[in-house]
Design a protein around this motif. Structure first.
Motif, mmCIF file in Angstrom:
data_model
loop_
_atom_site.group_PDB
_atom_site.id
_atom_site.type_symbol
_atom_site.label_atom_id
_atom_site.label_comp_id
_atom_site.label_asym_id
_atom_site.label_seq_id
_atom_site.Cartn_x
_atom_site.Cartn_y
_atom_site.Cartn_z
ATOM 1 N N CYS A 4 0.839 -1.212 0.000
ATOM 2 C CA CYS A 4 0.000 0.000 0.000
ATOM 3 C C CYS A 4 0.872 1.260 0.000
ATOM 4 O O CYS A 4 0.543 2.246 -0.654
ATOM 5 C CB CYS A 4 -0.936 0.026 1.205
ATOM 6 S SG CYS A 4 -2.365 -1.051 1.000
ATOM 7 N N ALA A 5 1.976 1.211 0.739
ATOM 8 C CA ALA A 5 2.861 2.381 0.781
ATOM 9 C C ALA A 5 3.407 2.662 -0.620
ATOM 10 O O ALA A 5 3.445 3.808 -1.068
ATOM 11 C CB ALA A 5 4.001 2.139 1.763
ATOM 12 N N GLU A 6 3.806 1.597 -1.321
ATOM 13 C CA GLU A 6 4.338 1.789 -2.669
ATOM 14 C C GLU A 6 3.239 2.205 -3.638
ATOM 15 O O GLU A 6 3.463 3.032 -4.522
ATOM 16 C CB GLU A 6 5.033 0.508 -3.157
ATOM 17 C CG GLU A 6 6.323 0.244 -2.395
ATOM 18 C CD GLU A 6 7.096 -0.971 -2.902
ATOM 19 O OE1 GLU A 6 6.713 -1.558 -3.930
ATOM 20 O OE2 GLU A 6 8.091 -1.335 -2.249
ATOM 21 N N GLU A 7 2.048 1.647 -3.464
ATOM 22 C CA GLU A 7 0.944 2.006 -4.357
ATOM 23 C C GLU A 7 0.545 3.471 -4.180
ATOM 24 O O GLU A 7 0.115 4.123 -5.126
ATOM 25 C CB GLU A 7 -0.269 1.088 -4.145
ATOM 26 C CG GLU A 7 -0.050 -0.370 -4.552
ATOM 27 C CD GLU A 7 0.076 -0.595 -6.055
ATOM 28 O OE1 GLU A 7 -0.182 0.333 -6.845
ATOM 29 O OE2 GLU A 7 0.450 -1.713 -6.446
ATOM 30 N N SER A 8 0.658 3.981 -2.956
ATOM 31 C CA SER A 8 0.330 5.399 -2.730
ATOM 32 C C SER A 8 1.251 6.280 -3.563
ATOM 33 O O SER A 8 0.847 7.310 -4.095
ATOM 34 C CB SER A 8 0.504 5.783 -1.267
ATOM 35 O OG SER A 8 -0.223 4.922 -0.452
ATOM 36 N N LEU A 9 2.500 5.830 -3.666
ATOM 37 C CA LEU A 9 3.463 6.563 -4.478
ATOM 38 C C LEU A 9 3.070 6.492 -5.962
ATOM 39 O O LEU A 9 3.102 7.502 -6.669
ATOM 40 C CB LEU A 9 4.850 5.951 -4.248
ATOM 41 C CG LEU A 9 6.001 6.510 -5.057
ATOM 42 C CD1 LEU A 9 6.273 7.945 -4.665
ATOM 43 C CD2 LEU A 9 7.258 5.674 -4.828
ATOM 44 N N HIS A 10 2.631 5.296 -6.387
ATOM 45 C CA HIS A 10 2.205 5.142 -7.787
ATOM 46 C C HIS A 10 1.027 6.063 -8.098
ATOM 47 O O HIS A 10 0.904 6.596 -9.189
ATOM 48 C CB HIS A 10 1.782 3.699 -8.072
ATOM 49 C CG HIS A 10 2.891 2.713 -7.874
ATOM 50 N ND1 HIS A 10 2.703 1.360 -7.923
ATOM 51 C CD2 HIS A 10 4.211 2.899 -7.637
ATOM 52 C CE1 HIS A 10 3.856 0.743 -7.730
ATOM 53 N NE2 HIS A 10 4.780 1.663 -7.539
ATOM 54 N N LEU A 11 0.175 6.193 -7.093
ATOM 55 C CA LEU A 11 -1.008 7.027 -7.268
ATOM 56 C C LEU A 11 -0.603 8.477 -7.517
ATOM 57 O O LEU A 11 -1.149 9.150 -8.393
ATOM 58 C CB LEU A 11 -1.835 6.923 -5.987
ATOM 59 C CG LEU A 11 -3.274 7.364 -6.072
ATOM 60 C CD1 LEU A 11 -4.022 6.463 -7.038
ATOM 61 C CD2 LEU A 11 -3.902 7.285 -4.689
ATOM 62 N N ARG A 12 0.364 8.939 -6.751
ATOM 63 C CA ARG A 12 0.884 10.306 -6.936
ATOM 64 C C ARG A 12 1.459 10.474 -8.336
ATOM 65 O O ARG A 12 1.233 11.466 -9.009
ATOM 66 C CB ARG A 12 2.002 10.578 -5.916
ATOM 67 C CG ARG A 12 1.497 10.702 -4.512
ATOM 68 C CD ARG A 12 1.190 12.130 -4.223
ATOM 69 N NE ARG A 12 -0.155 12.249 -3.720
ATOM 70 C CZ ARG A 12 -0.616 13.356 -3.148
ATOM 71 N NH1 ARG A 12 0.158 14.403 -2.992
ATOM 72 N NH2 ARG A 12 -1.858 13.412 -2.737
ATOM 73 N N HIS A 13 2.216 9.463 -8.722
ATOM 74 C CA HIS A 13 2.833 9.441 -10.040
ATOM 75 C C HIS A 13 1.747 9.492 -11.112
ATOM 76 O O HIS A 13 1.819 10.292 -12.058
ATOM 77 C CB HIS A 13 3.698 8.165 -10.109
ATOM 78 C CG HIS A 13 4.057 7.688 -11.475
ATOM 79 N ND1 HIS A 13 3.598 6.498 -11.963
ATOM 80 C CD2 HIS A 13 4.836 8.214 -12.434
ATOM 81 C CE1 HIS A 13 4.087 6.313 -13.189
ATOM 82 N NE2 HIS A 13 4.836 7.341 -13.490
ATOM 83 N N GLY A 14 0.680 8.697 -10.947
ATOM 84 C CA GLY A 14 -0.421 8.681 -11.912
ATOM 85 C C GLY A 14 -1.178 9.999 -11.920
ATOM 86 O O GLY A 14 -1.552 10.510 -12.978
ATOM 87 N N GLU A 15 -1.375 10.558 -10.738
ATOM 88 C CA GLU A 15 -2.101 11.829 -10.615
ATOM 89 C C GLU A 15 -1.298 12.939 -11.295
ATOM 90 O O GLU A 15 -1.851 13.795 -11.988
ATOM 91 C CB GLU A 15 -2.315 12.146 -9.132
ATOM 92 C CG GLU A 15 -3.426 13.137 -8.867
ATOM 93 C CD GLU A 15 -3.743 13.244 -7.377
ATOM 94 O OE1 GLU A 15 -3.119 12.526 -6.559
ATOM 95 O OE2 GLU A 15 -4.603 14.067 -7.033
#
Lengths: 106, 305
Positions: free
Chosen positions: B155-166
């Motif tokens: 989840c911690a890494e996915e939160s980063l991906h989300l920022r990247h996607g946003e």
């Protein structure tokens, strides 16, 4: 005598965390000493020991995560995205592009 | 103690919020359900790296190329962590890989679709990862402890991906008309698969995963959270959602939404998606061409000179 590293789990869903070490002649004694040294007050729900000689440190730990700029792999590479969303939204709203439909919290 | 008594005791532990460890006794039904679920998650991580991987050579800037490469590495890393956990539930990694490439096990529906533009990459990074994060956050309350520990990290890494996607999404939505159209087009094509991602509304009382506390929230509950988080943001960006029935009912405080064509969903999960065979063939080719490396690591005896 050998050195045994001691690991604890604070609650059932926590990861193992290194809490210290004991000196003991064998595994049985290491487990007893780990229990008595680190868990007398109920500090954890799980305890593991391993011979120090069986644990190996990675070489050059200062290079973990790379030595060049890899901020794109970390949250700090994306600071300001939240603020950017607000900025883009207000700009698109002023251009009449944003869609203003009912939503939660309104 | 009989099997039924042990099972009842086990179920009581779960209902009391206790966590299960790999070394604990568990009923067959729990072991099978947890294994199937975690194996499917692992499959989805490794297959999910493929649609984005196709865009690494075509990334618009070096920074985007590095970010996308890092994200793909993260997804493959998640698969490695999850396969290890699944192995402890009693199925070998070799069997899991061979079942995956031979179509005997499943992976998430969204990874069966093609990617047509950089808009798709932004959409995957933001909305697909966003949808995944909604479901994965709910898994932090899972009854199987090793999975929970893995999910914290994931989840911690996915939160980063989300920022990247946003970040990619904002770049497109604040850009030229062509860039905005590119993202809108991606949303138009991906919306149905995203609705499918959460699964059909199901009866929570009959859900074996909910019964054993492997999942903690129903499909529809998660979909509603996804709407509340992402639909207003899309609207703020002037991006419309291709579902004429989608609206927030302020009286019931619920999102109403239209039929996303469940026949397509069932076809895709049966392995008949537009890119299913292409991606599995790629996976199988990698599996075969890397077999020498697995042999080396598993210690086939050296030839004697």
């Amino acid at each position: 005598m050998e050195v045994w590293e001691v690991f604890s789990r604070r609650t059932n869903d926590d990861p193992l965390v290194h809490v210290g070490a004991v000196s003991a002649p064998d595994l049985e004694m290491a487990l007893v000493l780990a229990r008595e040294t680190f868990f007398r007050h109920g500090e954890g729900v799980d305890c593991w020991v391993g011979r120090r000689g069986d644990l190996h440190r990675v070489a050059n730990p200062e290079t973990l995560g790379g030595v060049t700029d890899k901020t794109y792999r970390r949250a700090e590479g994306y600071t300001g995205v939240g603020a950017k969303l607000k900025r883009v939204h207000s700009e698109l709203a002023s251009r009449g592009i944003a869609i203003d439909n009912p939503r939660p919290g309104r | 103690m009989t099997y039924e008594e042990r099972t009842a005791e086990f179920k009581a532990r779960i209902d009391a919020g206790e966590k299960i460890e790999a070394t604990d006794w568990m009923p067959d039904q729990y072991r099978q359900a947890a294994l199937k679920f975690i194996e499917m998650h692992a499959n989805s991580e490794i297959m999910g790296a493929l649609p984005e991987r196709e865009w690494i050579p075509r990334a618009p800037t070096l920074r985007r190329k590095l970010s996308l490469t890092a994200k793909v590495q993260d997804e493959v890393g998640h698969a490695q962590i999850l396969y290890r956990i699944a192995e402890d539930l009693g199925k070998s990694r070799d069997t899991m890989f061979s079942d995956l490439v031979n179509g005997r096990t499943k992976f998430h529906n969204v990874f069966h679709y093609p990617t047509y533009s950089w808009g798709d990459v932004a959409l995957i990074g933001w909305l697909i990862d966003g949808a995944a994060l909604v479901t994965q956050h709910a898994l932090l309350g899972c009854s199987y402890a090793p999975y929970v520990r893995a999910m914290r990290r994931i989840c911690a890494e996915e939160s980063l991906h989300l920022r990247h996607g946003e970040d990619m999404t904002l770049e497109l939505c604040s850009g030229t008309d062509a860039q905005r159209e590119m993202f809108q087009d991606a949303v138009n094509r991906w919306w149905r698969p995203i609705m499918h991602f959460f699964g059909p509304p199901s009866n929570p009382d009959k859900d074996v995963l909910l019964y054993w506390g492997i999942k903690t929230r129903s499909n529809e509950d998660l979909r509603q959270e996804f709407f509340s988080t992402y639909v207003p943001k899309l609207w703020d960006l002037g991006i419309s959602v291709p579902d004429a029935d989608l609206r927030y009912d302020t009286a019931t405080q619920e999102w109403m939404w239209g039929d996303p064509g469940w026949d397509e969903f069932w076809e895709v999960v049966r392995g008949n998606g537009p890119m299913t065979q292409t991606r599995l063939q790629w996976r199988r080719a990698m599996w075969d061409s890397h077999s020498w490396m697995r042999d080396v690591f598993s210690g086939i005896p050296r030839a004697v000179a």
